[in-house]
Scaffold this motif. Structure first.
Motif, mmCIF file in Angstrom:
data_model
loop_
_atom_site.group_PDB
_atom_site.id
_atom_site.type_symbol
_atom_site.label_atom_id
_atom_site.label_comp_id
_atom_site.label_asym_id
_atom_site.label_seq_id
_atom_site.Cartn_x
_atom_site.Cartn_y
_atom_site.Cartn_z
ATOM 1 N N GLN A 1 -45.621 -13.871 -31.143
ATOM 2 C CA GLN A 1 -44.876 -12.710 -30.672
ATOM 3 C C GLN A 1 -45.768 -11.531 -30.283
ATOM 4 O OE1 GLN A 1 -41.624 -12.719 -30.098
ATOM 5 N NE2 GLN A 1 -41.618 -14.867 -30.745
ATOM 6 N N LEU A 2 -47.029 -11.574 -30.651
ATOM 7 C CA LEU A 2 -47.880 -10.424 -30.418
ATOM 8 C C LEU A 2 -48.062 -10.117 -28.935
ATOM 9 C CD1 LEU A 2 -50.683 -10.622 -33.130
ATOM 10 C CD2 LEU A 2 -48.947 -8.873 -32.825
ATOM 11 N N ARG A 3 -48.048 -11.156 -28.107
ATOM 12 C CA ARG A 3 -48.241 -10.882 -26.691
ATOM 13 C C ARG A 3 -47.051 -10.118 -26.112
ATOM 14 N NH1 ARG A 3 -51.036 -14.424 -22.021
ATOM 15 N NH2 ARG A 3 -50.676 -12.962 -20.342
ATOM 16 N N ASP A 4 -45.830 -10.534 -26.483
ATOM 17 C CA ASP A 4 -44.656 -9.787 -26.030
ATOM 18 C C ASP A 4 -44.724 -8.335 -26.493
ATOM 19 O OD1 ASP A 4 -43.517 -11.963 -24.766
ATOM 20 O OD2 ASP A 4 -42.504 -12.631 -26.580
ATOM 21 N N PHE A 5 -45.232 -8.153 -27.690
ATOM 22 C CA PHE A 5 -45.324 -6.810 -28.249
ATOM 23 C C PHE A 5 -46.361 -5.965 -27.499
ATOM 24 C CE2 PHE A 5 -47.221 -3.932 -31.471
ATOM 25 C CZ PHE A 5 -46.111 -3.133 -31.694
ATOM 26 N N THR A 6 -47.504 -6.574 -27.143
ATOM 27 C CA THR A 6 -48.582 -5.819 -26.514
ATOM 28 C C THR A 6 -48.375 -5.638 -25.017
ATOM 29 O OG1 THR A 6 -49.845 -7.870 -26.324
ATOM 30 C CG2 THR A 6 -50.281 -6.481 -28.239
ATOM 31 N N ASP A 7 -47.726 -6.613 -24.362
ATOM 32 C CA ASP A 7 -47.511 -6.492 -22.925
ATOM 33 C C ASP A 7 -46.570 -5.344 -22.589
ATOM 34 O OD1 ASP A 7 -49.217 -8.472 -22.332
ATOM 35 O OD2 ASP A 7 -47.704 -10.012 -21.947
ATOM 36 N N GLY A 8 -45.436 -5.297 -23.275
ATOM 37 C CA GLY A 8 -44.481 -4.220 -23.080
ATOM 38 C C GLY A 8 -43.814 -4.209 -21.719
ATOM 39 N N GLU A 9 -43.823 -5.359 -21.002
ATOM 40 C CA GLU A 9 -43.235 -5.396 -19.667
ATOM 41 C C GLU A 9 -41.719 -5.544 -19.705
ATOM 42 O OE1 GLU A 9 -45.201 -8.501 -17.629
ATOM 43 O OE2 GLU A 9 -47.163 -7.517 -17.602
ATOM 44 N N ASP A 10 -41.222 -6.232 -20.710
ATOM 45 C CA ASP A 10 -39.784 -6.442 -20.857
ATOM 46 C C ASP A 10 -39.348 -5.756 -22.146
ATOM 47 O OD1 ASP A 10 -37.222 -7.515 -21.532
ATOM 48 O OD2 ASP A 10 -37.564 -9.132 -20.096
ATOM 49 N N SER A 11 -38.489 -4.754 -22.029
ATOM 50 C CA SER A 11 -38.096 -3.977 -23.205
ATOM 51 C C SER A 11 -37.352 -4.821 -24.229
ATOM 52 C CB SER A 11 -37.237 -2.784 -22.779
ATOM 53 O OG SER A 11 -36.062 -3.226 -22.100
ATOM 54 N N VAL A 12 -36.540 -5.787 -23.739
ATOM 55 C CA VAL A 12 -35.788 -6.647 -24.663
ATOM 56 C C VAL A 12 -36.745 -7.530 -25.452
ATOM 57 C CG1 VAL A 12 -34.078 -8.472 -24.863
ATOM 58 C CG2 VAL A 12 -33.737 -6.620 -23.210
ATOM 59 N N LEU A 13 -37.692 -8.162 -24.734
ATOM 60 C CA LEU A 13 -38.663 -9.022 -25.406
ATOM 61 C C LEU A 13 -39.539 -8.209 -26.356
ATOM 62 C CD1 LEU A 13 -39.859 -11.464 -22.586
ATOM 63 C CD2 LEU A 13 -38.356 -11.955 -24.526
ATOM 64 N N THR A 14 -39.910 -7.017 -25.912
ATOM 65 C CA THR A 14 -40.745 -6.170 -26.769
ATOM 66 C C THR A 14 -39.990 -5.767 -28.034
ATOM 67 O OG1 THR A 14 -41.916 -5.302 -24.838
ATOM 68 C CG2 THR A 14 -42.061 -4.030 -26.884
ATOM 69 N N GLY A 15 -38.723 -5.401 -27.900
ATOM 70 C CA GLY A 15 -37.921 -5.054 -29.066
ATOM 71 C C GLY A 15 -37.756 -6.210 -30.018
ATOM 72 N N LEU A 16 -37.527 -7.411 -29.456
ATOM 73 C CA LEU A 16 -37.405 -8.603 -30.294
ATOM 74 C C LEU A 16 -38.724 -8.902 -30.992
ATOM 75 C CD1 LEU A 16 -35.713 -11.007 -31.234
ATOM 76 C CD2 LEU A 16 -36.424 -12.234 -29.168
ATOM 77 N N ALA A 17 -39.814 -8.731 -30.267
ATOM 78 C CA ALA A 17 -41.127 -8.983 -30.862
ATOM 79 C C ALA A 17 -41.400 -8.031 -32.013
ATOM 80 C CB ALA A 17 -42.213 -8.851 -29.798
ATOM 81 N N VAL A 18 -41.027 -6.753 -31.833
ATOM 82 C CA VAL A 18 -41.217 -5.776 -32.911
ATOM 83 C C VAL A 18 -40.422 -6.181 -34.142
ATOM 84 C CG1 VAL A 18 -40.765 -3.404 -33.609
ATOM 85 C CG2 VAL A 18 -41.730 -3.866 -31.354
#
Length: 255
Positions: A100-117
């Motif tokens: 999940q760290l890549r979704d968290f660090t990329d930050g391109e998709d807010s939904v994916l980033t929120g889920l990753a967090v």
């Protein structure tokens, strides 16, 4: 066994950190092979590896031997089995964290980033819960003590100090590997509890720790022997009484 347990924990932490730092989230998702390996193959390996570890720890066999020390007969921890379960418990959350760290660090998709967090927070919480298990791989946290005044039933997160007079029914000599053996209590008010065990308001039984390096049938028979023969309790913890106990139990097995 304790040395191998330490090596297993160290190897697990090393591989997990390497996964997080070097490869867990730094891969090109456009590559079909890498995507398959990281997204499909590795999760399957980790999952089935975890299941295999759990099965192995349940099927492990141990000798019918106590440690005679500190005025007690002690069933010591099965350090390698504790370490194996700890390693499986560490590897799975860290693998999810790395994924999940890549979704968290990329930050391109807010939904994916929120889920990753959210996943990172949950996984971090799970890793904090594994700290007592890491300590148990090095220390004698999980053990059973037979003493002149009663029993000490200590697991990774909890413990019960049970006087002999508080026991109603001893442990079952034959029990499934997947079912925790329990000691029924007649006077639970006399029992002292530690750790997580203090959270329960009413206690009618105390579990016998499973991750100890003593044959479970021998352990149950020893406890039941002193429930039936209180005249021998005062000598518990002495070499002479240990020899008498072994002779009495093994004579019963030969019948």
């Amino acid at each position: 066994m304790r040395t191998r347990a330490r090596l297993l924990i160290a190897a697990t932490v090393l591989v997990a950190v390497s996964w997080l730092v070097a490869g867990g989230w730094r891969f090109d998702r456009g590559g079909t092979v890498r995507t398959f390996v990281v997204g499909v193959a590795l999760p399957i390996v980790v999952l089935f590896g975890t299941i295999a570890v759990m099965l192995w720890t349940r099927r492990a066999t141990f000798p019918a031997v106590f440690d005679v020390r500190d005025g007690a007969f002690v069933a010591p921890p099965a350090h390698l089995q504790v370490a194996a379960q700890t390693s499986a418990g560490i590897a799975l959350p860290l693998f999810l964290l790395g994924s999940q760290l890549r979704d968290f660090t990329d930050g391109e998709d807010s939904v994916l980033t929120g889920l990753a967090v959210l996943i990172v927070v949950l996984v971090t919480f799970l890793l904090l819960l594994s700290v007592p298990w890491v300590l148990a791989s090095f220390l004698d946290l999980s053990r059973v003590e037979l003493r002149p005044d009663g029993l000490g039933l200590f697991d990774v997160n909890s413990g019960y100090v049970v006087p002999w007079e508080a026991v109603a029914v001893g442990p079952t000599p034959r029990v499934s590997r997947w079912t925790p053996n329990r000691i029924r209590l007649s006077r639970p008010g006399l029992v002292r509890r530690r750790g997580v065990a203090r959270l329960w308001r009413k206690v009618e039984s105390a579990p016998v720790p499973q991750l100890v390096a003593v044959n479970p049938v021998f352990l149950a028979d020893a406890v039941n022997h002193y429930l039936l023969h209180p005249e021998h309790r005062a000598a518990i913890g002495t070499p002479a009484e240990y020899e008498r106990l072994r002779q009495a139990l093994f004579a019963a097995y030969d019948r």
